[in-house]
Write a protein that holds these residues in place. Sequence first.
Motif, short mmCIF file in Angstrom:
data_model
loop_
_atom_site.label_atom_id
_atom_site.label_comp_id
_atom_site.label_asym_id
_atom_site.label_seq_id
_atom_site.Cartn_x
_atom_site.Cartn_y
_atom_site.Cartn_z
N ALA A 162 0.83 -1.21 0.00
CA ALA A 162 0.00 0.00 0.00
C ALA A 162 0.86 1.26 0.00
CB ALA A 162 -0.94 -0.01 1.21
N ALA A 206 -5.17 -1.96 -0.49
CA ALA A 206 -4.31 -3.09 -0.85
C ALA A 206 -4.75 -4.29 -0.04
CB ALA A 206 -2.84 -2.77 -0.59
N ALA A 241 -4.30 -2.30 -5.06
CA ALA A 241 -3.12 -3.14 -5.30
C ALA A 241 -3.39 -4.50 -4.68
CB ALA A 241 -1.87 -2.49 -4.70
#
Length: 235
Positions: A116, A124, A177
Amino acid sequence: MILAVLQARMTSARLPGKAMAPLRGEPMVWRQVERIRAARTVSRLIVATSVEPVDDPLATYLLSRGQSVLRGAASNLAERFLRTVEAASAPTHLVRIKGDCPFVDPAIIDDIVRLALSTGAAYASNRVERTYPKGLEVEVASVAALNASIALADPQSAGTRSPLAQIRARPDLFAQAHHHAPRDLSRLDWRVKTPADFAFARAVYDALHAADPAFAMQDVLDITQGRQDLARWAA
């Protein structure tokens, strides 16, 4: 500052009181606290639970051990997240861990926090693109994204739906992500939801905890190999 939030409750349809069920002589919730505290990237941990009387023993126990606890309305997830963030010292990111995950891996927490931070993603996780066993989920969201998701939420569902679910559902608004395991282990389920699941957790802790309280995912995989009693949870 990185704030970890462990969501724990005493209520469970199939295993009531599991948060206080003992693993190697301590309640399961305390074993989770130990493992989250072992993550190097986490600055502070708060356990979030409800104000319902059923959760009094959980809160009382944790406070007696010096663990920060925040109690809020059982039906309002957004409020509990906001109050938890407000109780910390201006965190930049929030790490969410659920209360049925006694195998949460400190190294995986660190990997996802670093992901992150390095990518600048608003969110994330290893949850959206699943390759890890269920029960090892780690979600990291920026506090800015958390606040924005709550502000954008439909008022009819803002309290009952997790703000992180709202972030996950809007990758067009919140950059994401994803962290992947070395191989796909997504068919495994290591969450504690039933008495059988807790028996598995107890067997793993009996085998691994004394040597290394922060044992890793690979250690759990190794211990399940060749043991018929643990075959259901083996890769």
